[in-house]
Design a protein around this motif. Structure first.
Motif, PDB file in Angstrom:
ATOM      1  N   LYS A 202       0.838  -1.146  -0.137  1.00  0.00           N
ATOM      2  CA  LYS A 202       0.034  -0.031  -0.025  1.00  0.00           C
ATOM      3  C   LYS A 202       1.111   1.351  -0.035  1.00  0.00           C
ATOM      4  O   LYS A 202       2.031   1.031   0.118  1.00  0.00           O
ATOM      5  CB  LYS A 202      -1.040  -0.114   1.188  1.00  0.00           C
ATOM      6  N   GLU A 204       1.951   3.371   2.053  1.00  0.00           N
ATOM      7  CA  GLU A 204       2.983   3.312   3.111  1.00  0.00           C
ATOM      8  C   GLU A 204       4.301   2.398   3.034  1.00  0.00           C
ATOM      9  O   GLU A 204       4.986   2.292   3.731  1.00  0.00           O
ATOM     10  CB  GLU A 204       2.238   3.332   4.456  1.00  0.00           C
ATOM     11  N   GLY A 205       3.933   1.426   2.358  1.00  0.00           N
ATOM     12  CA  GLY A 205       4.673   0.458   2.144  1.00  0.00           C
ATOM     13  C   GLY A 205       4.392  -0.944   2.067  1.00  0.00           C
ATOM     14  O   GLY A 205       3.080  -1.148   1.944  1.00  0.00           O
ATOM     15  N   THR A 236      -6.549   0.887  -2.925  1.00  0.00           N
ATOM     16  CA  THR A 236      -5.593   1.033  -1.989  1.00  0.00           C
ATOM     17  C   THR A 236      -4.612   0.066  -1.729  1.00  0.00           C
ATOM     18  O   THR A 236      -3.441   0.217  -1.026  1.00  0.00           O
ATOM     19  CB  THR A 236      -6.306   1.591  -0.581  1.00  0.00           C
TER      20      THR A 236
END
Ligand code: BTN
Length: 241
Positions: A202, A204-205, A236
């Protein structure tokens, strides 16, 4: 069932949508082409298919009362119809990678792109686009792609498979406006990596979790490391492995 066969077109989804805007189109009208030059995939990707080797087609379906929130039901029903046909012709190890990629032996053999016309929170009609890799055996730069022939060694008749899928779609689509639970239950039986530790990407990683199933709306339910059940939208996250 009206089947429009085109030697070449940019996208059968686009062709059928335009046709349906110009003239009334009956349910299950199908557009199939030997050579799709600008095939569309999910999330703005493209769909590549070697001319005359595979099935690239789109099917029109109108609905009475499918709510916008229920659009995932259409997606589940379509994937299941294809899986049932593939099972009948003995394609092994079938699974559905959320939301609707069809895999055999963990490789993608079929992609589905459903484009809906939505009016007043109801799905008025759908164009169901299917790209099924049938006889193609080389996939440059697509290590995760495969086809029926790559898996079984058998050469298939494209028209026969198309007919089987269209008949099955007709049967299964009759259930769309009821029967959510049974559809979801069967879909989850085929869900790729269900109950297995998996890695996702996602913004953020990377993160890991265990796929538990899908929600009614089509969100993926994942048990994340801290034992919390979270739901994710296709936009997402991406399931890596
Ligand atoms: C995906 O897996 O990303 C979905 C691929 C869908 C491809 C099919 S081929 C026939 C129809 N016409 C298109 O332009 N796309 C779909």
């Amino acid at each position: 069932m009206r089947i429009i066969k085109l030697n070449a077109t940019d996208s059968t989804n686009r062709f059928l949508r335009n046709l349906s805007l110009e003239t009334p189109v009956k349910d299950f009208t199908t557009v199939v082409t030997n050579d799709q030059t600008k095939g569309r995939g999910q999330m703005g990707t493209s769909w590549q298919s070697q001319p005359s080797q595979n099935l690239t087609f789109s099917v029109y379906k109108q609905f009475g009362a499918v709510r916008f929130e229920d659009q995932f039901k259409i997606s589940m029903v379509v994937s299941l119809a294809i899986v049932k046909v593939l099972e009948r012709i003995n394609i092994p190890k079938l699974s559905i990678k959320w939301p609707n990629d069809i895999l055999s032996a963990n490789k993608k053999i079929c992609g589905v792109l459903i484009e809906n016309v939505i009016k007043q929170n109801r799905i008025e009609s759908s164009i169901v686009g299917v790209g099924l890799n049938v006889n193609q055996i080389k996939y440059d730069n697509l290590p995760q792609a495969s086809s029926l022939k790559s898996i079984t060694g058998v050469h298939y008749d494209l028209d026969e498979i198309l007919q089987l899928i269209l008949n099955q779609l007709k049967t299964e689509m009759a259930f769309i406006e009821n029967d959510t639970f049974a559809i979801q239950e069967t879909y989850e039986e085929y869900l790729f990596r269900k109950e297995k530790p998996s890695t996702f990407e996602k913004a953020e990683g990377l993160f890991s979790g265990i796929i538990k199933g899908v929600s009614k709306e089509g969100l993926l339910k994942v048990m994340v490391e801290d034992q919390i059940l979270e739901t994710f939208d296709l936009k997402t996250i991406k399931l890596l492995y």
